[in-house]
Design a protein around this motif. Structure first.
Motif, mmCIF file in Angstrom:
data_model
loop_
_atom_site.group_PDB
_atom_site.id
_atom_site.type_symbol
_atom_site.label_atom_id
_atom_site.label_comp_id
_atom_site.label_asym_id
_atom_site.label_seq_id
_atom_site.Cartn_x
_atom_site.Cartn_y
_atom_site.Cartn_z
ATOM 1 N N GLY A 21 27.167 49.605 80.257
ATOM 2 C CA GLY A 21 28.436 49.730 79.540
ATOM 3 C C GLY A 21 29.159 50.956 80.097
ATOM 4 N N THR A 23 29.348 53.971 79.046
ATOM 5 C CA THR A 23 28.553 55.203 79.004
ATOM 6 C C THR A 23 27.490 55.210 80.107
ATOM 7 O OG1 THR A 23 28.820 55.179 76.604
ATOM 8 C CG2 THR A 23 27.182 56.691 77.485
ATOM 9 N N ILE A 59 41.265 52.105 74.085
ATOM 10 C CA ILE A 59 40.486 53.337 73.912
ATOM 11 C C ILE A 59 41.399 54.559 74.017
ATOM 12 C CG2 ILE A 59 38.516 54.699 74.757
ATOM 13 C CD1 ILE A 59 37.637 52.009 73.568
ATOM 14 N N CYS A 143 15.875 44.979 79.489
ATOM 15 C CA CYS A 143 14.748 45.908 79.383
ATOM 16 C C CYS A 143 13.958 45.496 78.143
ATOM 17 C CB CYS A 143 15.284 47.327 79.248
ATOM 18 S SG CYS A 143 13.992 48.500 78.898
ATOM 19 N N ALA A 171 21.329 53.409 77.027
ATOM 20 C CA ALA A 171 22.774 53.338 76.734
ATOM 21 C C ALA A 171 23.059 51.893 76.358
ATOM 22 C CB ALA A 171 23.567 53.765 77.963
ATOM 23 N N MET A 195 36.791 44.876 61.496
ATOM 24 C CA MET A 195 38.026 45.387 62.098
ATOM 25 C C MET A 195 38.583 44.309 63.024
ATOM 26 S SD MET A 195 38.525 48.838 64.350
ATOM 27 C CE MET A 195 38.772 50.037 63.073
ATOM 28 N N TYR A 276 35.306 43.029 64.875
ATOM 29 C CA TYR A 276 34.114 43.874 65.016
ATOM 30 C C TYR A 276 33.591 44.251 63.629
ATOM 31 C CZ TYR A 276 35.431 44.414 69.895
ATOM 32 O OH TYR A 276 35.741 44.169 71.213
ATOM 33 N N PRO A 303 35.259 53.290 64.423
ATOM 34 C CA PRO A 303 36.391 53.468 65.348
ATOM 35 C C PRO A 303 37.643 54.088 64.721
ATOM 36 C CG PRO A 303 35.600 51.197 65.383
ATOM 37 C CD PRO A 303 34.924 51.877 64.236
ATOM 38 N N GLN A 307 36.788 58.262 68.061
ATOM 39 C CA GLN A 307 35.991 59.337 68.665
ATOM 40 C C GLN A 307 34.750 58.845 69.407
ATOM 41 O OE1 GLN A 307 36.553 62.693 68.995
ATOM 42 N NE2 GLN A 307 38.582 62.059 68.371
ATOM 43 N N PHE A 309 33.769 56.863 72.154
ATOM 44 C CA PHE A 309 33.554 57.071 73.587
ATOM 45 C C PHE A 309 33.817 58.531 73.967
ATOM 46 C CE2 PHE A 309 34.784 56.216 78.172
ATOM 47 C CZ PHE A 309 33.470 56.122 78.591
ATOM 48 N N ASN A 310 34.752 59.157 73.239
ATOM 49 C CA ASN A 310 35.004 60.591 73.492
ATOM 50 C C ASN A 310 33.725 61.400 73.270
ATOM 51 O OD1 ASN A 310 37.923 60.830 74.106
ATOM 52 N ND2 ASN A 310 38.131 59.819 72.135
HETATM 53 C C1 LIG Z 1 37.434 48.173 67.906
HETATM 54 C C2 LIG Z 1 36.945 49.430 68.583
HETATM 55 C C3 LIG Z 1 37.844 50.392 68.985
HETATM 56 C C4 LIG Z 1 37.398 51.572 69.591
HETATM 57 N N1 LIG Z 1 38.300 52.540 69.943
HETATM 58 C C5 LIG Z 1 37.872 53.710 70.475
HETATM 59 C C6 LIG Z 1 38.799 54.739 70.832
HETATM 60 O O1 LIG Z 1 40.002 54.603 70.646
HETATM 61 N N2 LIG Z 1 38.312 55.901 71.365
HETATM 62 C C7 LIG Z 1 36.970 56.088 71.574
HETATM 63 O O2 LIG Z 1 36.583 57.164 72.062
HETATM 64 N N3 LIG Z 1 36.080 55.115 71.274
HETATM 65 C C8 LIG Z 1 36.494 53.946 70.734
HETATM 66 N N4 LIG Z 1 35.581 52.957 70.428
HETATM 67 C C9 LIG Z 1 34.155 53.183 70.739
HETATM 68 C C10 LIG Z 1 33.804 52.774 72.189
HETATM 69 O O3 LIG Z 1 34.261 51.470 72.460
HETATM 70 C C11 LIG Z 1 32.286 52.887 72.356
HETATM 71 O O4 LIG Z 1 31.888 54.191 72.010
HETATM 72 C C12 LIG Z 1 31.827 52.595 73.795
HETATM 73 O O5 LIG Z 1 32.241 51.334 74.231
HETATM 74 C C13 LIG Z 1 30.303 52.655 73.859
HETATM 75 O O6 LIG Z 1 29.867 52.371 75.152
HETATM 76 P P1 LIG Z 1 28.311 52.234 75.478
HETATM 77 O O7 LIG Z 1 28.246 52.074 76.961
HETATM 78 O O8 LIG Z 1 27.569 53.341 74.832
HETATM 79 O O9 LIG Z 1 27.834 50.902 74.737
HETATM 80 P P2 LIG Z 1 28.269 49.378 74.990
HETATM 81 O O10 LIG Z 1 29.696 49.286 75.443
HETATM 82 O O11 LIG Z 1 27.891 48.662 73.735
HETATM 83 O O12 LIG Z 1 27.361 48.874 76.217
HETATM 84 C C14 LIG Z 1 25.983 48.623 76.079
HETATM 85 C C15 LIG Z 1 25.527 47.819 77.306
HETATM 86 O O13 LIG Z 1 24.098 47.682 77.273
HETATM 87 C C16 LIG Z 1 23.729 46.344 77.635
HETATM 88 N N5 LIG Z 1 22.398 46.102 77.031
HETATM 89 C C17 LIG Z 1 22.077 46.097 75.708
HETATM 90 N N6 LIG Z 1 20.767 45.939 75.540
HETATM 91 C C18 LIG Z 1 20.213 45.846 76.780
HETATM 92 C C19 LIG Z 1 18.877 45.684 77.252
HETATM 93 N N7 LIG Z 1 17.819 45.604 76.427
HETATM 94 N N8 LIG Z 1 18.657 45.601 78.588
HETATM 95 C C20 LIG Z 1 19.713 45.697 79.447
HETATM 96 N N9 LIG Z 1 20.999 45.870 79.056
HETATM 97 C C21 LIG Z 1 21.248 45.940 77.735
HETATM 98 C C22 LIG Z 1 24.866 45.505 77.058
HETATM 99 O O14 LIG Z 1 24.945 44.247 77.689
HETATM 100 C C23 LIG Z 1 26.079 46.401 77.360
HETATM 101 O O15 LIG Z 1 26.612 46.159 78.638
HETATM 102 C C24 LIG Z 1 36.006 51.770 69.802
HETATM 103 C C25 LIG Z 1 35.090 50.786 69.395
HETATM 104 C C26 LIG Z 1 35.551 49.629 68.779
HETATM 105 C C27 LIG Z 1 34.545 48.587 68.335
#
Ligand SMILES: Cc1cc2nc3c(=O)[nH]c(=O)nc-3n(C[C@H](O)[C@H](O)[C@H](O)COP(=O)(O)OP(=O)(O)OC[C@H]3O[C@@H](n4cnc5c(N)ncnc54)[C@H](O)[C@@H]3O)c2cc1C
Length: 397
Positions: A21, A23, A59, A143, A171, A195, A276, A303, A307, A309-310
């Motif tokens: 993802g 992160t 975002i 994993c 992540a 949402m 969501y 959301p 904050q 992703f920040n």
């Molecule tokens: C509606 C909405 C609006 C938002 N707006 C904002 C905003 O304005 N500002 C802000 O800062 N944040 C915002 N966010 C939050 C932001 O979207 C998240 O914090 C961010 O996307 C998190 O990213 P991540 O990579 O941690 O997780 P994710 O994006 O959830 O990615 C996780 C990844 O892991 C993979 N995965 C899961 N399990 C496994 C496994 N066992 N093996 C291999 N792969 C796996 C998945 O396929 C996925 O690709 C918002 C969230 C939502 C829902």
């Protein structure tokens, strides 16, 4: 970047990241131009990672996040044509016309922050990742388990392969399965709401102002995007959101016009609506021997305060710095002393933001009279008491 193949003897890595993802990828980019061998495991196929689907999330990023992205060489990968600026944010309560206001001039910048669709962030992060020779992507593989011993962490994959690393970084989202498999539980809150997010075109310009209308039991918000379009966000009970999702486009447009009190004039849906569940998670610890959590897997924010992703970016920057310092000092990067530093630094930043956000939601969705009075009081208090307002502005910076 290379792709995993069993022919090459590449089953031993310094760091294995679970989840590609935003992160996971941003964290991997922190090791560009180093000799550190990194693998990313992702269950999705590489074509989907390279061309992520639109998910309705717009975002909002702070200046500090942009600084982190610049250091990781990720900010310059995103075309300025896809980035909008937020000049001001206004928070309104109930039907009152009074608003709490955050203006870019208060932080002495030309805007409060930036707005980018999530799929554009993901697409461009992947483009950067592809250029990094020390990163291996293991796609279409889940994993399944992580076993740690004194020397290594051994990772079992759904494709039957086993790989080893000095450190595993999860992540894999706020619903992280690896987190629980490693015996780390999380404080979770289910707000029992959904949402709905979508993009809408509107008659009257947004003038780069973001709005948050706290109604009773519901919130309605808008984030200013380019070309008189805004990200439109409705948080409400599941009955209401499922009706909004099913509504035909014309009815939905009229419904949004009325929910915004015709503030934007005529509104028109662009693309689809996405739903969501409002569930937040805060891991009880962020690290153990050879294992750590980043992004939503560590702290999955509501959301409403934009904050998530920040915070994820703040955390991954801390972890990258700790790992690089450990390598410089010839310390094992999987040692709890190294990961413990990350854990305490992130906890100090994340806990107040997480708790404040959840309290704001509880208060601003409450329908009881004392809460209604407190809500009005708080908006005026934050707006007029400078040190309090400064605390909020520091988070937005
Ligand atoms: C509606 C909405 C609006 C938002 N707006 C904002 C905003 O304005 N500002 C802000 O800062 N944040 C915002 N966010 C939050 C932001 O979207 C998240 O914090 C961010 O996307 C998190 O990213 P991540 O990579 O941690 O997780 P994710 O994006 O959830 O990615 C996780 C990844 O892991 C993979 N995965 C899961 N399990 C496994 C496994 N066992 N093996 C291999 N792969 C796996 C998945 O396929 C996925 O690709 C918002 C969230 C939502 C829902």
């Amino acid at each position: 970047m290379s792709f995993y193949s069993k022919e090459k003897n590449n089953s031993l890595f310094d760091i294995v990241i679970v989840g590609a993802g935003p992160t996971g990828i941003a964290f991997a980019c922190g090791f560009a131009d180093t000799k550190i061998k990194v693998a990313i495991i992702e269950k999705l196929p590489r074509e989907v990672i390279a061309n992520p689907k639109i998910d309705g999330r717009e975002i909002a990023l702070t200046h500090r996040s942009v600084e982190v992205l610049k250091k990781l060489n990720l900010w310059n990968c995103i075309s300025s044509k896809s980035i909008s600026t937020i000049k001001e944010a206004r928070v309104l309560d109930g039907d009152s016309k009074y608003f709490l206001n955050f203006d870019h001039e208060e932080i002495e910048k030309d805007c409060l922050g930036y707005l980018i669709p999530n799929y554009i962030i993901k697409k461009n992060f992947y483009k950067r990742l592809k250029k990094l020779s020390n990163i291996t992507l293991i796609n279409k593989a889940e994993c399944l388990s992580v076993h740690v011993d004194k020397q290594y962490a051994s990772i079992k994959l759904s494709n039957g392969k086993k790989i080893k690393a000095s450190l595993v970084v999860a992540a894999d989202s706020r619903f992280s399965k690896i987190r629980s498999k490693m015996g780390i539980s999380a404080f979770t809150s289910d707000f029992d709401k959904n949402m709905i997010v979508c993009r809408m075109e509107h008659e009257k310009p947004h003038q780069n102002v973001a709005y948050e209308f706290f109604r009773y039991n519901e919130t309605q918000a808008s984030l200013p995007y380019i070309k008189d379009q805004s990200g439109i966000i409705t948080t409400a009970t599941k009955d209401i959101t499922s009706a909004l999702i099913k509504m035909d486009n014309k009815k939905f447009n009229r419904e949004m016009e009325s929910r915004f009190n015709n503030f934007f004039g005529k509104m028109r849906l662009v693309g689809k609506r996405y739903s969501y569940p409002m569930i937040t998670a805060y891991a009880k610890k962020f690290a153990s021997h050879r294992f750590t959590l980043i992004g939503d897997a560590a702290v999955g924010m509501h959301p409403v305060t934009a904050q998530g992703f920040n915070l994820g970016l703040k955390g991954l920057k801390i972890l990258i710095d700790e790992i690089k310092a450990a390598i410089k000092n010839k310390t094992d990067i999987g040692e709890i002393e190294v990961l413990g530093n990350y854990q305490s630094k992130l906890h100090r930043i994340a806990a107040p933001i997480y708790l404040a956000t959840n309290s704001i939601i509880n208060l601003y969705t409450s329908t009881i009279l004392p809460a209604k009075i407190t809500r009005q009081f708080i908006l005026r208090f934050v707006n007029t008491v400078k040190p309090v307002k400064q605390t909020f502005l520091n988070i937005l910076k």
